[in-house]
Design a protein around this motif. Structure first.
Motif, PDB file in Angstrom:
ATOM      1  N   PRO A  93       7.226  -4.742 -16.690  1.00  0.00           N
ATOM      2  CA  PRO A  93       6.153  -4.261 -15.584  1.00  0.00           C
ATOM      3  C   PRO A  93       6.683  -3.589 -14.468  1.00  0.00           C
ATOM      4  O   PRO A  93       7.855  -3.838 -14.091  1.00  0.00           O
ATOM      5  CB  PRO A  93       5.327  -5.650 -15.137  1.00  0.00           C
ATOM      6  N   GLY A  94       5.831  -2.769 -13.354  1.00  0.00           N
ATOM      7  CA  GLY A  94       6.413  -2.120 -12.410  1.00  0.00           C
ATOM      8  C   GLY A  94       5.355  -2.117 -11.291  1.00  0.00           C
ATOM      9  O   GLY A  94       4.020  -2.192 -11.574  1.00  0.00           O
ATOM     10  N   ALA A  95       5.529  -1.624 -10.122  1.00  0.00           N
ATOM     11  CA  ALA A  95       4.700  -1.561  -9.079  1.00  0.00           C
ATOM     12  C   ALA A  95       4.947  -0.582  -8.069  1.00  0.00           C
ATOM     13  O   ALA A  95       6.621  -0.499  -7.983  1.00  0.00           O
ATOM     14  CB  ALA A  95       4.082  -2.899  -8.544  1.00  0.00           C
ATOM     15  N   SER A  96       4.395  -0.180  -7.254  1.00  0.00           N
ATOM     16  CA  SER A  96       4.846   0.856  -6.044  1.00  0.00           C
ATOM     17  C   SER A  96       3.803   0.690  -4.792  1.00  0.00           C
ATOM     18  O   SER A  96       2.432   0.389  -5.188  1.00  0.00           O
ATOM     19  CB  SER A  96       4.877   2.206  -6.654  1.00  0.00           C
ATOM     20  N   LEU A  97       4.424   0.542  -3.578  1.00  0.00           N
ATOM     21  CA  LEU A  97       3.887   0.576  -2.408  1.00  0.00           C
ATOM     22  C   LEU A  97       4.172   1.602  -1.582  1.00  0.00           C
ATOM     23  O   LEU A  97       5.276   2.051  -1.405  1.00  0.00           O
ATOM     24  CB  LEU A  97       4.235  -0.784  -1.692  1.00  0.00           C
ATOM     25  N   SER A 116      -1.178   2.371  -0.110  1.00  0.00           N
ATOM     26  CA  SER A 116      -1.606   2.341  -1.407  1.00  0.00           C
ATOM     27  C   SER A 116      -0.636   1.457  -2.568  1.00  0.00           C
ATOM     28  O   SER A 116       0.559   1.516  -2.202  1.00  0.00           O
ATOM     29  CB  SER A 116      -1.602   3.574  -1.912  1.00  0.00           C
ATOM     30  N   THR A 117      -1.133   0.579  -3.188  1.00  0.00           N
ATOM     31  CA  THR A 117      -0.514  -0.260  -4.002  1.00  0.00           C
ATOM     32  C   THR A 117      -0.883   0.483  -5.395  1.00  0.00           C
ATOM     33  O   THR A 117      -2.171   0.636  -5.919  1.00  0.00           O
ATOM     34  CB  THR A 117      -0.631  -1.547  -3.940  1.00  0.00           C
ATOM     35  N   THR A 118       0.098   0.505  -6.387  1.00  0.00           N
ATOM     36  CA  THR A 118      -0.306   1.029  -7.689  1.00  0.00           C
ATOM     37  C   THR A 118       0.525   0.361  -8.746  1.00  0.00           C
ATOM     38  O   THR A 118       1.888  -0.043  -8.473  1.00  0.00           O
ATOM     39  CB  THR A 118      -0.073   2.779  -7.977  1.00  0.00           C
ATOM     40  N   THR A 119       0.166  -0.359  -9.599  1.00  0.00           N
ATOM     41  CA  THR A 119       0.748  -0.782 -10.794  1.00  0.00           C
ATOM     42  C   THR A 119       0.414   0.067 -12.049  1.00  0.00           C
ATOM     43  O   THR A 119      -0.584   0.109 -12.486  1.00  0.00           O
ATOM     44  CB  THR A 119       0.455  -2.337 -11.222  1.00  0.00           C
ATOM     45  N   PRO A 120       1.258   0.535 -12.624  1.00  0.00           N
ATOM     46  CA  PRO A 120       1.022   1.310 -13.848  1.00  0.00           C
ATOM     47  C   PRO A 120       0.825   0.429 -14.816  1.00  0.00           C
ATOM     48  O   PRO A 120       1.214  -0.506 -15.018  1.00  0.00           O
ATOM     49  CB  PRO A 120       2.289   2.272 -13.922  1.00  0.00           C
ATOM     50  N   ASP A 121       0.103   0.932 -16.137  1.00  0.00           N
ATOM     51  CA  ASP A 121      -0.069   0.142 -17.153  1.00  0.00           C
ATOM     52  C   ASP A 121       1.257  -0.161 -17.949  1.00  0.00           C
ATOM     53  O   ASP A 121       1.965   0.940 -18.041  1.00  0.00           O
ATOM     54  CB  ASP A 121      -1.214   0.822 -18.180  1.00  0.00           C
ATOM     55  N   PRO A 145      -2.904  -5.061 -16.965  1.00  0.00           N
ATOM     56  CA  PRO A 145      -3.817  -4.385 -16.112  1.00  0.00           C
ATOM     57  C   PRO A 145      -3.165  -3.444 -15.149  1.00  0.00           C
ATOM     58  O   PRO A 145      -2.307  -3.492 -14.566  1.00  0.00           O
ATOM     59  CB  PRO A 145      -4.576  -5.338 -15.321  1.00  0.00           C
ATOM     60  N   GLU A 146      -3.751  -1.890 -15.136  1.00  0.00           N
ATOM     61  CA  GLU A 146      -3.446  -1.123 -14.249  1.00  0.00           C
ATOM     62  C   GLU A 146      -4.313  -1.143 -13.083  1.00  0.00           C
ATOM     63  O   GLU A 146      -5.251  -1.549 -13.135  1.00  0.00           O
ATOM     64  CB  GLU A 146      -3.710   0.312 -14.808  1.00  0.00           C
ATOM     65  N   LEU A 147      -3.702  -1.035 -11.573  1.00  0.00           N
ATOM     66  CA  LEU A 147      -4.350  -1.285 -10.708  1.00  0.00           C
ATOM     67  C   LEU A 147      -3.915  -0.262  -9.786  1.00  0.00           C
ATOM     68  O   LEU A 147      -2.874   0.320  -9.521  1.00  0.00           O
ATOM     69  CB  LEU A 147      -4.228  -2.794  -9.911  1.00  0.00           C
ATOM     70  N   ASP A 148      -4.824   0.349  -9.010  1.00  0.00           N
ATOM     71  CA  ASP A 148      -4.964   1.414  -7.822  1.00  0.00           C
ATOM     72  C   ASP A 148      -5.601   0.934  -6.538  1.00  0.00           C
ATOM     73  O   ASP A 148      -6.880   1.074  -6.639  1.00  0.00           O
ATOM     74  CB  ASP A 148      -5.434   2.576  -8.442  1.00  0.00           C
ATOM     75  N   VAL A 149      -4.905   0.343  -5.692  1.00  0.00           N
ATOM     76  CA  VAL A 149      -5.628  -0.016  -4.365  1.00  0.00           C
ATOM     77  C   VAL A 149      -5.406   0.992  -3.264  1.00  0.00           C
ATOM     78  O   VAL A 149      -4.056   1.167  -3.067  1.00  0.00           O
ATOM     79  CB  VAL A 149      -5.428  -1.241  -3.886  1.00  0.00           C
TER      80      VAL A 149
END
Length: 168
Positions: free
Chosen positions: A158-162, A108-113, A88-92
């Protein structure tokens, strides 16, 4: 109601259902937005903005059983099924009340699909008998049964950014 009328009616309903369902099946993911505007107005404060996508699972075609000489049952009697889907892609984006100074307004926290490929577990079995043997007048000989489990597989990155940045 005549049977021909019922048949025509059923055919029309089937065509309409297929036409409506086709765009949903063609999509890779379903976008989701969490509605927090009501809470923002009720609490009189800035709420986080949450959005993302939910991926749809796509099963592949399994590798069929493979016949091996000397065995009564085929190899991979229960084949592994490949399945691919995305995470799941998530953008908070949440407001940050200037804790880190005047230039930082939000976190902001983003996890690309990202695509995940998996294979379900499988099984390989063999009967407790050998193939017919000429020295036994065409009868099979007893042997120990064989059973094996094909391990499931999972592959992805998977990956994520803060981030902390100005503006929401």
């Amino acid at each position: 109601m005549k049977s021909t009328t019922r048949g025509t009616f059923a055919a029309v309903i089937t065509c309409v259902a297929a036409a409506v369902a086709t765009p949903a099946v063609a999509a890779d993911a379903v976008p989701v937005v969490v509605p927090l505007q009501g809470a923002e107005q009720a609490l009189d404060m800035e709420m986080p903005k949450v959005s993302g996508t939910v991926p749809l699972v796509k099963p592949g075609s399994p590798d069929g059983p493979q016949y091996v000489e000397g065995r009564l049952l085929p190899d991979r009697a229960l084949p592994q099924v490949p399945v691919s889907a995305g995470l799941p892609e998530l953008d908070v984006r949440a407001p940050l009340p200037r804790v880190l100074g005047d230039t930082f307004d939000h976190l902001s926290t983003t996890t690309p699909d990202s695509t995940m490929r998996t294979q379900t577990p499988g099984a390989s079995l063999d009967a407790p008998l050998t193939a017919p043997r000429p020295e036994l007048l065409g009868l099979p000989a007893p042997k120990l049964p064989e059973a094996g489990l094909l391990a499931p597989a999972l592959q992805g990155a998977p990956g994520a950014s803060l981030d902390v940045a100005p503006g929401l």
